[in-house]
Design a protein around this motif. Sequence first.
Motif, mmCIF file in Angstrom:
data_model
loop_
_atom_site.group_PDB
_atom_site.id
_atom_site.type_symbol
_atom_site.label_atom_id
_atom_site.label_comp_id
_atom_site.label_asym_id
_atom_site.label_seq_id
_atom_site.Cartn_x
_atom_site.Cartn_y
_atom_site.Cartn_z
ATOM 1 N N GLY A 54 15.443 -29.612 28.897
ATOM 2 C CA GLY A 54 14.960 -28.603 29.826
ATOM 3 C C GLY A 54 15.585 -27.236 29.704
ATOM 4 N N ILE A 55 16.429 -27.013 28.683
ATOM 5 C CA ILE A 55 16.930 -25.659 28.413
ATOM 6 C C ILE A 55 15.956 -25.041 27.435
ATOM 7 C CG2 ILE A 55 18.876 -24.303 27.545
ATOM 8 C CD1 ILE A 55 20.714 -26.574 28.404
ATOM 9 N N ASP A 56 14.968 -24.350 27.988
ATOM 10 C CA ASP A 56 13.768 -24.028 27.221
ATOM 11 C C ASP A 56 13.964 -22.959 26.156
ATOM 12 O OD1 ASP A 56 12.246 -25.900 28.566
ATOM 13 O OD2 ASP A 56 11.662 -24.502 30.130
ATOM 14 N N ARG A 57 14.665 -21.882 26.485
ATOM 15 C CA ARG A 57 14.770 -20.785 25.541
ATOM 16 C C ARG A 57 16.186 -20.231 25.521
ATOM 17 N NH1 ARG A 57 11.596 -20.394 21.820
ATOM 18 N NH2 ARG A 57 11.825 -18.143 21.674
ATOM 19 N N PRO A 58 16.807 -20.121 24.344
ATOM 20 C CA PRO A 58 18.084 -19.407 24.272
ATOM 21 C C PRO A 58 17.871 -17.930 24.609
ATOM 22 C CG PRO A 58 17.604 -20.635 22.244
ATOM 23 C CD PRO A 58 16.354 -20.604 23.042
ATOM 24 N N ALA A 59 18.902 -17.291 25.140
ATOM 25 C CA ALA A 59 18.810 -15.856 25.409
ATOM 26 C C ALA A 59 18.711 -15.076 24.107
ATOM 27 C CB ALA A 59 20.041 -15.405 26.197
ATOM 28 N N ALA A 60 19.411 -15.555 23.084
ATOM 29 C CA ALA A 60 19.410 -14.891 21.777
ATOM 30 C C ALA A 60 20.046 -15.841 20.773
ATOM 31 C CB ALA A 60 20.176 -13.570 21.832
ATOM 32 N N ALA A 61 20.005 -15.438 19.504
ATOM 33 C CA ALA A 61 20.604 -16.244 18.445
ATOM 34 C C ALA A 61 20.994 -15.343 17.290
ATOM 35 C CB ALA A 61 19.633 -17.320 17.965
ATOM 36 N N SER A 62 21.939 -15.831 16.491
ATOM 37 C CA SER A 62 22.339 -15.098 15.297
ATOM 38 C C SER A 62 22.749 -16.091 14.225
ATOM 39 C CB SER A 62 23.496 -14.141 15.611
ATOM 40 O OG SER A 62 23.804 -13.356 14.476
ATOM 41 N N THR A 63 22.441 -15.768 12.988
ATOM 42 C CA THR A 63 22.796 -16.638 11.870
ATOM 43 C C THR A 63 23.625 -15.848 10.861
ATOM 44 O OG1 THR A 63 20.744 -16.088 10.699
ATOM 45 C CG2 THR A 63 20.716 -18.023 12.127
ATOM 46 N N GLY A 64 24.337 -16.599 10.024
ATOM 47 C CA GLY A 64 25.127 -15.961 8.984
ATOM 48 C C GLY A 64 26.583 -16.334 9.072
ATOM 49 N N SER A 65 27.457 -15.341 8.887
ATOM 50 C CA SER A 65 28.895 -15.588 8.800
ATOM 51 C C SER A 65 29.624 -15.058 10.024
ATOM 52 C CB SER A 65 29.460 -14.896 7.555
ATOM 53 O OG SER A 65 29.347 -13.484 7.702
ATOM 54 N N VAL A 66 30.851 -15.550 10.187
ATOM 55 C CA VAL A 66 31.696 -15.055 11.274
ATOM 56 C C VAL A 66 31.948 -13.561 11.110
ATOM 57 C CG1 VAL A 66 33.954 -15.294 12.382
ATOM 58 C CG2 VAL A 66 32.779 -17.320 11.507
ATOM 59 N N GLU A 67 32.117 -13.140 9.873
ATOM 60 C CA GLU A 67 32.362 -11.716 9.612
ATOM 61 C C GLU A 67 31.190 -10.867 10.104
ATOM 62 O OE1 GLU A 67 35.051 -14.096 7.409
ATOM 63 O OE2 GLU A 67 32.860 -14.177 7.446
ATOM 64 N N ARG A 68 29.984 -11.346 9.898
ATOM 65 C CA ARG A 68 28.809 -10.608 10.354
ATOM 66 C C ARG A 68 28.775 -10.555 11.878
ATOM 67 N NH1 ARG A 68 22.519 -12.531 9.940
ATOM 68 N NH2 ARG A 68 21.608 -10.658 10.838
ATOM 69 N N TRP A 69 29.081 -11.679 12.528
ATOM 70 C CA TRP A 69 29.045 -11.713 13.991
ATOM 71 C C TRP A 69 30.097 -10.769 14.581
ATOM 72 C CZ3 TRP A 69 29.334 -17.715 13.554
ATOM 73 C CH2 TRP A 69 28.067 -18.199 13.129
ATOM 74 N N ALA A 70 31.221 -10.616 13.886
ATOM 75 C CA ALA A 70 32.299 -9.754 14.363
ATOM 76 C C ALA A 70 32.118 -8.303 13.946
ATOM 77 C CB ALA A 70 33.633 -10.274 13.856
ATOM 78 N N GLY A 71 31.006 -8.001 13.274
ATOM 79 C CA GLY A 71 30.825 -6.635 12.790
ATOM 80 C C GLY A 71 31.880 -6.254 11.788
ATOM 81 N N HIS A 72 32.399 -7.262 11.044
ATOM 82 C CA HIS A 72 33.429 -7.087 10.020
ATOM 83 C C HIS A 72 34.719 -6.492 10.583
ATOM 84 C CE1 HIS A 72 30.575 -8.230 6.895
ATOM 85 N NE2 HIS A 72 29.691 -7.478 7.515
ATOM 86 N N ASP A 73 34.957 -6.770 11.870
ATOM 87 C CA ASP A 73 36.206 -6.372 12.519
ATOM 88 C C ASP A 73 37.112 -7.597 12.590
ATOM 89 O OD1 ASP A 73 38.271 -5.608 14.171
ATOM 90 O OD2 ASP A 73 37.007 -4.584 15.630
ATOM 91 N N GLU A 74 38.141 -7.638 11.742
ATOM 92 C CA GLU A 74 39.025 -8.795 11.665
ATOM 93 C C GLU A 74 39.733 -9.082 12.986
ATOM 94 O OE1 GLU A 74 39.825 -11.153 9.351
ATOM 95 O OE2 GLU A 74 38.134 -10.461 8.145
ATOM 96 N N ASP A 75 39.896 -8.058 13.814
ATOM 97 C CA ASP A 75 40.569 -8.264 15.090
ATOM 98 C C ASP A 75 39.748 -9.121 16.049
ATOM 99 O OD1 ASP A 75 42.728 -6.766 14.280
ATOM 100 O OD2 ASP A 75 41.971 -4.892 15.152
ATOM 101 N N LEU A 76 38.455 -9.274 15.770
ATOM 102 C CA LEU A 76 37.577 -10.064 16.632
ATOM 103 C C LEU A 76 37.395 -11.493 16.124
ATOM 104 C CD1 LEU A 76 34.797 -7.387 17.312
ATOM 105 C CD2 LEU A 76 36.710 -8.036 18.800
ATOM 106 N N ILE A 77 38.098 -11.817 15.035
ATOM 107 C CA ILE A 77 38.004 -13.153 14.449
ATOM 108 C C ILE A 77 39.260 -13.943 14.806
ATOM 109 C CG2 ILE A 77 37.824 -14.473 12.311
ATOM 110 C CD1 ILE A 77 36.257 -12.125 11.126
ATOM 111 N N ALA A 78 39.071 -15.160 15.285
ATOM 112 C CA ALA A 78 40.190 -15.985 15.733
ATOM 113 C C ALA A 78 40.233 -17.303 14.970
ATOM 114 C CB ALA A 78 40.068 -16.248 17.233
ATOM 115 N N GLU A 79 41.372 -17.960 15.038
ATOM 116 C CA GLU A 79 41.556 -19.293 14.488
ATOM 117 C C GLU A 79 41.980 -20.230 15.617
ATOM 118 O OE1 GLU A 79 44.455 -19.039 11.422
ATOM 119 O OE2 GLU A 79 43.287 -17.655 10.188
#
Length: 463
Positions: free
Chosen positions: A329-354
């Motif tokens: 019953g969770i019909d639609r995601p608000a949004a989605a993104s595919t690819g790499s962590v680097e892309r999701w972070a806008g290639h800002d290493e400070d936004l990438i965590a371990e």
Amino acid sequence: MTIEVEVIETSSLGDRSYLAHDGHLAVVVDPQRDIDRVLALAGRLGVRVTHVVETHLHNDYVSGGLALARVSGAAYLVGGAEEVGFDRVPVADGDRIAVSERMWLDAVGTPGHTFHHLSYVLAGPDGPEGVFTGGSLLFGGTGRTDLVGAEHARTLARHQHASARRLSGLLPDGARLWPTHGFGSFCAATQSSASASTIGREKDVNPVLRMEADDFVSHILEGLDAYPAYYAHMGARNAAGAEPIDLTPARPADSAELLARLRAGEWVVDLRSRKAFADRHLAGTLSFGLDGPMATWLGWLAPWGTPLTLLGESAEQVAAAQRELARIGIDRPAAASTGSVERWAGHDEDLIAELATASFADLAAARAGEPGGGSTVLDVRMGNEWRAGHVAGAVHIPLPELPGRLAEVPEGTVWVHCGSGYRAAAAASLLARGGRQVVHIDDAYSRAADAGLPITASDEEPS
């Protein structure tokens, strides 16, 4: 041609649907919402679906029965005692439904999982082939009896015992059993590793057929644990009649939108494996890998109706998650993104965590180095698992309760574990999002004792 029964597995939710046919005409039992799988199977077999049957109004998924009946022109059979908001063919105990000249169903009233539950004996010229039992008699157990209200659990447990006995007395030992639940579904009171069964086998192994009523009632009530919060919405949705599923791709989100959603406190979900998440992830995202029961745990933990944004390595991964979530019953995601962590972070290493990971052996070594205090061990398993045995001195907060109880987790480093690692990954990501220092124990709990950790079934430290 003989009667054939095809299994349509939904392993992520622990359920099965069925398509029974005589080579020409078919009946579908308890279909999931994504009916394209059923239509594709019928097409491959060259059969026409003329009947769609529900054993009960489901609590663990949105049914595809109404949509399938409308698309295929099939008769839609639902218990006549159920209050529903759509046209259906009402069915009651003792009714016979002719699917074809060589195949028919006999409805058997089997209350227990719900008050108006029906099972359907599948029969042909040679007599009964088996029975579709829904949430009644399962492999090695029965459906749970508390889903329509805890106040009814005891009454329904007695009904469940009587219904199982009725089926076992009605059918020959060789009759096959085709339950909907019991393969990991929280609708089942117990779980079984069996992949097939018969009435005769169940007489040998199933507690409901081996115990007297009072003993069985005590047995089933003692074993009940929490069930997913989203179940509260499924029954009403199915009674109203669910609209067709929408699996069109979710709207794509760029890095700026992802970061804005994270800053707003929204749930941004990483669908990759927990090992990939631990290695590198977008800070603030939550780990619900598609390689585990993602929909069950995400649907349980996320506030109902909250926007969900899905991150996947590929469009296919996001599409698979959409399908899983739409089933509950969770019909639609608000949004989605595919690819790499680097892309999701806008290639800002400070936004990438371990995320630090460890084994139970690592935990034992760490504890040996800090006697009398130090880190917290957080056990996020369910209550029954905890009571069966846990690491001495651990804090217990079941995963479904963790979002509302984060403030109860002691300060300092938190070593978090579950039974195998999947739930602990979700818990660790929730804690990390809250700014906590976390170590994810990605290990099987069965190894804890061998690692030298003291195990107790008491809330007190062992002497």
